[in-house]
Structure formats: structure tokens, C-alpha cells
Write a protein that holds these residues in place. Structure first.
Motif, PDB file in Angstrom:
ATOM      1  N   UNK A 182     148.132  53.148 134.016  1.00  0.00           N
ATOM      2  CA  UNK A 182     148.266  53.682 135.335  1.00  0.00           C
ATOM      3  C   UNK A 182     148.669  52.500 136.238  1.00  0.00           C
ATOM      4  N   UNK A 183     147.999  51.482 136.188  1.00  0.00           N
ATOM      5  CA  UNK A 183     148.324  50.165 136.905  1.00  0.00           C
ATOM      6  C   UNK A 183     149.694  49.753 136.313  1.00  0.00           C
ATOM      7  N   UNK A 184     149.928  49.767 135.312  1.00  0.00           N
ATOM      8  CA  UNK A 184     151.363  49.133 134.514  1.00  0.00           C
ATOM      9  C   UNK A 184     152.252  50.104 135.213  1.00  0.00           C
ATOM     10  N   UNK A 185     152.211  51.471 135.311  1.00  0.00           N
ATOM     11  CA  UNK A 185     153.088  52.584 135.828  1.00  0.00           C
ATOM     12  C   UNK A 185     153.573  51.990 137.187  1.00  0.00           C
ATOM     13  N   UNK A 186     152.258  51.492 137.928  1.00  0.00           N
ATOM     14  CA  UNK A 186     152.613  51.589 139.424  1.00  0.00           C
ATOM     15  C   UNK A 186     152.913  50.017 139.617  1.00  0.00           C
ATOM     16  N   UNK A 187     152.830  49.200 138.780  1.00  0.00           N
ATOM     17  CA  UNK A 187     153.352  47.820 139.020  1.00  0.00           C
ATOM     18  C   UNK A 187     152.283  47.141 139.760  1.00  0.00           C
TER      19      UNK A 187
END
Length: 102
Positions: free
Chosen positions: A56-61
């Protein structure tokens, strides 16, 4: 009363969905899961795993620690280019009404 970690993650994901105007379906697609799985995690009937949190964190940067810190920190960490334009509503119903297609 403070939130436990699971509540913090659910609130952070909700804040990110709201800030970006993204749907649970789009997030699910990005994570390689179903919308129902995201919904269960968001309702608390299933838990967000640490690997989910990283995805999730990677998806949202953002950094996973910003996600774990809760909704305020997660939303503040969101890159400007990921934010929806001011006044833009999420979902398609409002868009359809504005465009006169309803």
C-alpha cells in the motif's frame, strides 16, 4: 483513547483513498487482490499484513512507517502528484451527474 495499530492502518488507508480519490477496486488491482479483500481489511474482518502495508505504501509513494503512523501522517506524506485536484469528487456518480450523462 488512542487507536491500536490495526485501526491506525485502516484509517490511514481510508485517508489515502480519500486524498487520492481512488476506489477500493483500483487499490485492490494495484495490490493484486480483490475489492472484497480490501473491503474486509478496511472493515476489520481481516487484517492488513505487514507485506500488505508495504505494498500500500509503495502504491501511494509513501514510507510504510508513515502508513503505520496513522491517517494524518500518511496523508501528509502523500506526494502532491498523487492528490486529487481540489473539488474533484471520487467515484463515478458525481462525474456522471456533472457531465449530464445520468
Amino acid at each position: 483513547m488512542s487507536m491500536n495499530l490495526e485501526e491506525r492502518v485502516r484509517s490511514a488507508v481510508a485517508a489515502l483513498l480519500h486524498a487520492t480519490g481512488e476506489s477500493q477496486t483500483r487499490l485492490a488491482d494495484a495490490l493484486g487482490v480483490t475489492q472484497a479483500q480490501v473491503s474486509r481489511r478496511q472493515s476489520g474482518t481481516a487484517a492488513w499484513s505487514l507485506s500488505d502495508c508495504e505494498a500500500v505504501a509503495a502504491h501511494y509513494g509513501i514510507d510504510a512507517l508513515d502508513l503505520l503512523a496513522g491517517p494524518t501522517r500518511a496523508a501528509e506524506a502523500l506526494p502532491a502528484e498523487r492528490r486529487r485536484a481540489p473539488g474533484r469528487q471520487s467515484g463515478t456518480a458525481r462525474t456522471a451527474i456533472i457531465n449530464g450523462t445520468v
